[in-house]
Scaffold this motif. Structure first.
Motif, PDB file in Angstrom:
ATOM      1  N   CYS A   1      -7.741  -0.249  -8.428  1.00 33.52           N
ATOM      2  CA  CYS A   1      -6.424  -0.191  -9.078  1.00 33.52           C
ATOM      3  C   CYS A   1      -6.271   1.053  -9.939  1.00 33.52           C
ATOM      4  O   CYS A   1      -5.195   1.596 -10.069  1.00 33.52           O
ATOM      5  CB  CYS A   1      -6.170  -1.458  -9.876  1.00 33.52           C
ATOM      6  SG  CYS A   1      -7.283  -1.693 -11.274  1.00 33.52           S
TER       7      CYS A   1
ATOM      8  N   ASN B   1     -10.733  -5.661 -17.846  1.00 36.24           N
ATOM      9  CA  ASN B   1      -9.620  -4.775 -18.217  1.00 36.24           C
ATOM     10  C   ASN B   1      -8.734  -5.426 -19.275  1.00 36.24           C
ATOM     11  O   ASN B   1      -8.052  -4.742 -20.013  1.00 36.24           O
ATOM     12  CB  ASN B   1      -8.752  -4.461 -16.999  1.00 36.24           C
ATOM     13  CG  ASN B   1      -9.505  -3.667 -15.953  1.00 36.24           C
ATOM     14  OD1 ASN B   1     -10.218  -2.726 -16.270  1.00 36.24           O
ATOM     15  ND2 ASN B   1      -9.358  -4.062 -14.704  1.00 36.24           N
TER      16      ASN B   1
ATOM     17  N   CYS C   1      -7.374  -4.849  -5.694  1.00 33.86           N
ATOM     18  CA  CYS C   1      -8.449  -4.027  -6.243  1.00 33.86           C
ATOM     19  C   CYS C   1      -9.804  -4.650  -5.904  1.00 33.86           C
ATOM     20  O   CYS C   1     -10.014  -5.849  -6.098  1.00 33.86           O
ATOM     21  CB  CYS C   1      -8.282  -3.911  -7.756  1.00 33.86           C
ATOM     22  SG  CYS C   1      -9.638  -3.016  -8.552  1.00 33.86           S
TER      23      CYS C   1
ATOM     24  N   CYS D   1     -11.163   1.300 -13.712  1.00 28.56           N
ATOM     25  CA  CYS D   1     -11.118  -0.164 -13.700  1.00 28.56           C
ATOM     26  C   CYS D   1     -12.496  -0.723 -14.037  1.00 28.56           C
ATOM     27  O   CYS D   1     -13.493  -0.329 -13.447  1.00 28.56           O
ATOM     28  CB  CYS D   1     -10.680  -0.670 -12.328  1.00 28.56           C
ATOM     29  SG  CYS D   1     -10.838  -2.463 -12.167  1.00 28.56           S
TER      30      CYS D   1
ATOM     31  N   ARG E   1     -12.517  -4.203  -7.446  1.00 28.28           N
ATOM     32  CA  ARG E   1     -13.339  -4.487  -8.637  1.00 28.28           C
ATOM     33  C   ARG E   1     -12.800  -5.671  -9.431  1.00 28.28           C
ATOM     34  O   ARG E   1     -13.549  -6.577  -9.778  1.00 28.28           O
ATOM     35  CB  ARG E   1     -13.370  -3.259  -9.550  1.00 28.28           C
ATOM     36  CG  ARG E   1     -14.201  -2.126  -8.982  1.00 28.28           C
ATOM     37  CD  ARG E   1     -14.340  -1.021 -10.005  1.00 28.28           C
ATOM     38  NE  ARG E   1     -14.603   0.267  -9.373  1.00 28.28           N
ATOM     39  CZ  ARG E   1     -14.372   1.431  -9.947  1.00 28.28           C
ATOM     40  NH1 ARG E   1     -13.872   1.490 -11.161  1.00 28.28           N
ATOM     41  NH2 ARG E   1     -14.643   2.551  -9.319  1.00 28.28           N
ATOM     42  N   CYS E   2     -11.470  -5.653  -9.756  1.00 27.10           N
ATOM     43  CA  CYS E   2     -10.945  -6.710 -10.626  1.00 27.10           C
ATOM     44  C   CYS E   2     -10.136  -7.751  -9.844  1.00 27.10           C
ATOM     45  O   CYS E   2      -9.689  -8.745 -10.424  1.00 27.10           O
ATOM     46  CB  CYS E   2     -10.087  -6.117 -11.738  1.00 27.10           C
ATOM     47  SG  CYS E   2      -8.540  -5.389 -11.152  1.00 27.10           S
TER      48      CYS E   2
HETATM   49 ZN   LIG Z   1      -9.057  -3.120 -10.771  1.00 22.72          ZN
END
Ligand SMILES: [Zn+2]
Ligand SMILES: [Zn+2]
Length: 183
Positions: free
Chosen positions: A131, A147, A65, A135, A67-68
């Motif tokens: 993901c 998250n 992912c 997210c 972002r995370c």
């Molecule tokens: Zn994510």
């Protein structure tokens, strides 16, 4: 994934076959690519060879992912039409014009779908994988995965609804305590 098209190649243009793939293995060793496809394949005799119309479900691909940074599995479905060209037609003896990016039918009258599946899978993958649509990513200050936990850092950037008010408050604080703002 090899398909023998020797019989179809002796038939007139427009003749078709329908095949079923059940977890057929696609392997492109030099690219380190391995996949399994399940679905329908339609083969149609064309002027230059065989037109393949494929509708495949693939094994889920593992992505990271954006972002995370967690890894997640993404299911993939591919629909593609691709012509496989016969370098020399067995019926007419003609040699069609072949481009460098054409897929070819080999001398044993097999066509190999693996490289096509690899290319279409690559173009189906997102450039910035996420993901899930909501997210929350990592906190840009402390790096916690938002998250799974929250943190006490002040929100930053555009997602901060109180940002404008906060910066206004900060400006009043830095102004002259005598209450005579400078213009
Ligand atoms: Zn994510
Ligand atoms: Zn934080």
């Amino acid at each position: 994934m090899l398909i023998n098209v020797s019989t179809l190649l002796t038939e007139p243009v427009g003749h078709a076959r329908r095949l079923r793939a059940d977890g057929e293995r696609c392997l492109v060793a030099e690219e380190g690519f391995e996949q399994e496809v399940t679905g329908e394949i339609r083969l149609i005799r064309s002027e230059r060879g065989v037109l393949v119309m494929a509708s495949f479900d693939l094994l889920p691909v593992t992505l990271e992912c954006g972002r995370c940074l967690e890894r997640f599995q993404m299911p993939l479905h591919l629909d593609f039409d691709e012509e496989f060209v016969l370098p020399r037609d067995p019926v007419t003896g003609l040699t069609p014009e072949v481009d460098s990016d054409d897929f070819l039918i080999d001398e044993r009258r097999h066509l190999d779908l693996s490289e096509a599946v690899r290319q279409y899978e690559q173009s189906a993958l997102p450039i910035r994988p996420v993901c899930r649509p909501d997210c929350r990513g990592l906190c840009p200050t402390c790096g916690r995965n938002l998250n799974v936990e929250t943190c006490a850092c002040l929100p930053v950037g555009r997602n901060d609804p109180w940002g404008p008010l906060r910066s206004l408050a900060e400006r009043f604080q830095t102004e002259d305590p005598d209450g005579s703002p400078q213009a």
